[in-house]
Design a protein around this motif. Sequence first.
Motif, PDB file in Angstrom:
ATOM      1  N   CYS A 179       0.614  -1.442   0.431  1.00 50.30           N
ATOM      2  CA  CYS A 179      -0.361  -0.134   0.398  1.00 50.30           C
ATOM      3  C   CYS A 179       0.925   1.225  -0.395  1.00 50.30           C
ATOM      4  O   CYS A 179       0.219   2.516   0.594  1.00 50.30           O
ATOM      5  CB  CYS A 179      -0.671  -0.217   1.186  1.00 50.30           C
ATOM      6  SG  CYS A 179      -1.955  -1.172   0.937  1.00 50.30           S
ATOM      7  N   GLY A 180       2.330   1.140  -0.643  1.00 51.61           N
ATOM      8  CA  GLY A 180       2.906   2.379  -0.597  1.00 51.61           C
ATOM      9  C   GLY A 180       3.613   2.552   1.034  1.00 51.61           C
ATOM     10  O   GLY A 180       3.731   1.840   2.497  1.00 51.61           O
ATOM     11  N   SER A 181       4.328   3.378   0.702  1.00 51.26           N
ATOM     12  CA  SER A 181       5.785   3.367   1.665  1.00 51.26           C
ATOM     13  C   SER A 181       4.901   4.495   3.203  1.00 51.26           C
ATOM     14  O   SER A 181       5.434   4.559   4.422  1.00 51.26           O
ATOM     15  CB  SER A 181       6.794   4.501   1.548  1.00 51.26           C
ATOM     16  OG  SER A 181       6.030   5.519   1.323  1.00 51.26           O
ATOM     17  N   HIS A 182       3.833   5.142   2.671  1.00 51.59           N
ATOM     18  CA  HIS A 182       2.673   4.991   4.394  1.00 51.59           C
ATOM     19  C   HIS A 182       1.547   4.555   5.215  1.00 51.59           C
ATOM     20  O   HIS A 182       1.030   5.349   4.873  1.00 51.59           O
ATOM     21  CB  HIS A 182       2.052   7.470   4.352  1.00 51.59           C
ATOM     22  CG  HIS A 182       3.087   7.859   3.454  1.00 51.59           C
ATOM     23  ND1 HIS A 182       4.502   8.529   4.231  1.00 51.59           N
ATOM     24  CD2 HIS A 182       3.833   8.021   2.053  1.00 51.59           C
ATOM     25  CE1 HIS A 182       5.423   9.347   3.926  1.00 51.59           C
ATOM     26  NE2 HIS A 182       4.488   8.752   2.882  1.00 51.59           N
ATOM     27  N   SER A 183       2.082   3.740   4.507  1.00 54.18           N
ATOM     28  CA  SER A 183       0.679   2.380   4.956  1.00 54.18           C
ATOM     29  C   SER A 183       1.530   1.386   6.968  1.00 54.18           C
ATOM     30  O   SER A 183       2.613   1.290   6.678  1.00 54.18           O
ATOM     31  CB  SER A 183       0.647   1.281   4.056  1.00 54.18           C
ATOM     32  OG  SER A 183       1.604   0.422   3.138  1.00 54.18           O
ATOM     33  N   LYS A 184       0.043   0.993   6.881  1.00 54.83           N
ATOM     34  CA  LYS A 184       0.792   0.207   8.329  1.00 54.83           C
ATOM     35  C   LYS A 184       0.548  -0.891   8.251  1.00 54.83           C
ATOM     36  O   LYS A 184       1.314  -2.007   8.127  1.00 54.83           O
ATOM     37  CB  LYS A 184      -0.225   0.774   9.357  1.00 54.83           C
ATOM     38  CG  LYS A 184      -0.418   1.609   9.696  1.00 54.83           C
ATOM     39  CD  LYS A 184      -0.556   1.983  11.495  1.00 54.83           C
ATOM     40  CE  LYS A 184      -0.356   3.954  12.178  1.00 54.83           C
ATOM     41  NZ  LYS A 184      -1.370   4.595  12.908  1.00 54.83           N
ATOM     42  N   SER A 185      -0.227  -1.551   7.154  1.00 53.64           N
ATOM     43  CA  SER A 185      -0.628  -2.747   7.130  1.00 53.64           C
ATOM     44  C   SER A 185      -0.978  -2.784   5.282  1.00 53.64           C
ATOM     45  O   SER A 185      -2.195  -2.124   5.158  1.00 53.64           O
ATOM     46  CB  SER A 185      -1.401  -3.448   7.941  1.00 53.64           C
ATOM     47  OG  SER A 185      -2.546  -3.145   8.426  1.00 53.64           O
ATOM     48  N   CYS A 186      -1.440  -4.278   5.507  1.00 53.74           N
ATOM     49  CA  CYS A 186      -2.335  -4.213   3.870  1.00 53.74           C
ATOM     50  C   CYS A 186      -2.645  -5.748   4.213  1.00 53.74           C
ATOM     51  O   CYS A 186      -1.480  -7.187   4.408  1.00 53.74           O
ATOM     52  CB  CYS A 186      -1.208  -3.996   2.848  1.00 53.74           C
ATOM     53  SG  CYS A 186      -2.095  -4.728   0.941  1.00 53.74           S
ATOM     54  N   LYS A 187      -3.493  -5.902   3.732  1.00 58.40           N
ATOM     55  CA  LYS A 187      -4.311  -7.111   3.735  1.00 58.40           C
ATOM     56  C   LYS A 187      -5.896  -7.234   2.478  1.00 58.40           C
ATOM     57  O   LYS A 187      -6.432  -6.373   1.916  1.00 58.40           O
ATOM     58  CB  LYS A 187      -4.879  -7.927   4.832  1.00 58.40           C
ATOM     59  CG  LYS A 187      -6.121  -6.379   5.384  1.00 58.40           C
ATOM     60  CD  LYS A 187      -6.287  -7.681   6.756  1.00 58.40           C
ATOM     61  CE  LYS A 187      -8.065  -6.323   7.218  1.00 58.40           C
ATOM     62  NZ  LYS A 187      -8.168  -6.401   8.415  1.00 58.40           N
ATOM     63  N   PHE A 188      -5.742  -8.580   1.591  1.00 58.09           N
ATOM     64  CA  PHE A 188      -7.133  -8.318   1.147  1.00 58.09           C
ATOM     65  C   PHE A 188      -8.243  -8.761   1.185  1.00 58.09           C
ATOM     66  O   PHE A 188      -8.427  -9.610   2.822  1.00 58.09           O
ATOM     67  CB  PHE A 188      -6.703  -9.442  -0.334  1.00 58.09           C
ATOM     68  CG  PHE A 188      -5.024  -9.666  -0.831  1.00 58.09           C
ATOM     69  CD1 PHE A 188      -5.349  -8.505  -2.211  1.00 58.09           C
ATOM     70  CD2 PHE A 188      -3.643 -10.012  -0.721  1.00 58.09           C
ATOM     71  CE1 PHE A 188      -4.454  -8.379  -2.937  1.00 58.09           C
ATOM     72  CE2 PHE A 188      -2.772  -9.612  -1.857  1.00 58.09           C
ATOM     73  CZ  PHE A 188      -3.677  -9.119  -2.685  1.00 58.09           C
ATOM     74  N   GLY A 189      -9.628  -8.233   1.020  1.00 59.05           N
ATOM     75  CA  GLY A 189     -10.622  -8.316   1.566  1.00 59.05           C
ATOM     76  C   GLY A 189     -11.493  -8.639   0.322  1.00 59.05           C
ATOM     77  O   GLY A 189     -11.376  -9.035  -0.837  1.00 59.05           O
ATOM     78  N   TRP A 190     -13.131  -9.405   0.678  1.00 56.90           N
ATOM     79  CA  TRP A 190     -13.272  -9.815  -0.220  1.00 56.90           C
ATOM     80  C   TRP A 190     -14.152  -8.620  -1.555  1.00 56.90           C
ATOM     81  O   TRP A 190     -14.205  -8.427  -2.721  1.00 56.90           O
ATOM     82  CB  TRP A 190     -14.781  -9.279  -0.106  1.00 56.90           C
ATOM     83  CG  TRP A 190     -15.107 -11.035   1.065  1.00 56.90           C
ATOM     84  CD1 TRP A 190     -15.413 -10.687   2.114  1.00 56.90           C
ATOM     85  CD2 TRP A 190     -15.096 -12.234   0.717  1.00 56.90           C
ATOM     86  NE1 TRP A 190     -15.070 -12.140   2.649  1.00 56.90           N
ATOM     87  CE2 TRP A 190     -15.100 -12.672   1.516  1.00 56.90           C
ATOM     88  CE3 TRP A 190     -14.837 -12.818  -0.948  1.00 56.90           C
ATOM     89  CZ2 TRP A 190     -15.454 -14.358   1.971  1.00 56.90           C
ATOM     90  CZ3 TRP A 190     -15.312 -14.410  -0.583  1.00 56.90           C
ATOM     91  CH2 TRP A 190     -14.985 -15.223   0.173  1.00 56.90           C
TER      92      TRP A 190
END
Length: 399
Positions: A179-190
Motif C-alpha cells: 500500500c506504499g511507504s505510508h501504510s501500516k498494514s496491507c491485506k486482501f478482502g472481498w
Amino acid sequence: MAIFCLILILCSEFIIQNGLNANVIQTNKLNFEELEEELNNIGLEELQTKQEKEVMNEATADFPTLMSTISECDCGRYSKDCTLGWYRNYCNCLNGYADRNGTCTKCDCGKYSKGCKFNSTTYKKECICKEDYYEKFGTCAECDCGRYSRGCKFDLTIKKCECRDGYSPDRGTCKECDCGSHSKSCKFGWIGKICECEKGYQNKNGTCTECDCGENSFRCSFLLNGTKWCSCPPSYAQNNGTCSAICMVPTDCSNGTVCTKGEGGKHFCECPPNFKGEMCEISVLCEEIERMCRAMDAVCVLKNSQAYCQCPPGKKVDLQSGLCTDICYPGKCVHGTCEVVELDYSCKCDEGYTGLHCDKVIKPKPNNSVLWTVALLSVNTLICVMLFAIFCLLCCRRK
C-alpha cells in the motif's frame, strides 16, 4: 524413612508417563509378599511418634485393594504389549492403532500422515501430517498457500495462511500486498486490497495517499473512483478539497470579497488574489514573511499589493542586527533628552553641552569689558591731546 519410601512408590505413575520405563512394574513380576516384607524391613519402629504411625497406616490401608483392581493388563486385540501402571494400562499397539486411555483404538489420518495418536487428556485424535498437509476433520488434507507462505492450517473448513512480509492471503494463496511507504498494514478482502494507512493518509486505489480537508474537517477519505471526500461540521462544506465556512450574506466576507455560489450549491467567500481563509482574512503575502517580521519584532504591512515588515512606533530597523530597535535608547543623548522625530531623533541638550548626542562641552567666552574700557579711554585721551595741540597751534599763529 518409611514415609519417604511410600512417596516414591506413589510417584511411580508420574515417572511412567514421562517415559522412564525402568521403573515400570510388570504384571508377571508383581509380588505382594515381597513388597510387604520390604515395608516390614524398613521397620515401623523408626516412626518416633504416634502421629507418624497413624499417617503411615492411612497411607498403606488401601494399597492391597488398589493393586488388586489393576492386576490385569489388557489393551485389546490390536495391542503388541501391555504395561501396567498405577492408574491405567500403557499400550504398545499395532500399525493403524494407538493407545486411547489404555485400549488400542483405530487411528488413521490418511495416506498423507506421518503418524496418528490420541491426546492423553482429551482423548481426541491428533494427526502428524507430511509437509504441505494439515489435519482437517481427522484426515491429513492438502494445505498449500503458495511459495510465499510460512505455514498453512485449517480452522474447521477454512484454510488459514501465514504469509511472508509484504504478502497477504488472498483466496487461499499468499500474494504480494503493498500500500506504499505510508501504510501500516496491507491485506486482501472481498472487495480487494485493504490498506491501513498512517495519520493524514487514506487508501486511494490501493495506495496510501495524503488526504487533508483542513483543520475544520471531521474526516478525509477517497471514494472508490478516487474522488476526495471531506466530512465537514455544520456551517461548513467541501469546497476545493477543504472544509470551508458557508457564507449567507456579503458582509460575512472581508477584504472586499463577495459571497458566491460554489460546490454543491453552497455559498462561499470568493477571495481576491493574495488572500485566503474562511472569510478571506489571511494575506498570503504577509503569511510568507510573517515569520521574519515576528523574528524582528515587526508587523507585516500591505501597501500597493506588496508586503513588508514595519517596526512599531518609536522603533526602526537596525542595519547591523536586522531587528527593530528603539530610536531613543538609553544613552542616545549623553547630556540631554532624546525626542523621536518621525523615523529619526533629536537631542535637547542640557546647559553647557552641545553636539548631535549632547556629548560636547561649550567653552566659556573670555571677559573683554576691561579691554574695551582701556581702549576707549586711550582713544579719548589721544583725541583730547590732538585737540589741545591744534588749539595751541592756532593760538601761536594769531600772535
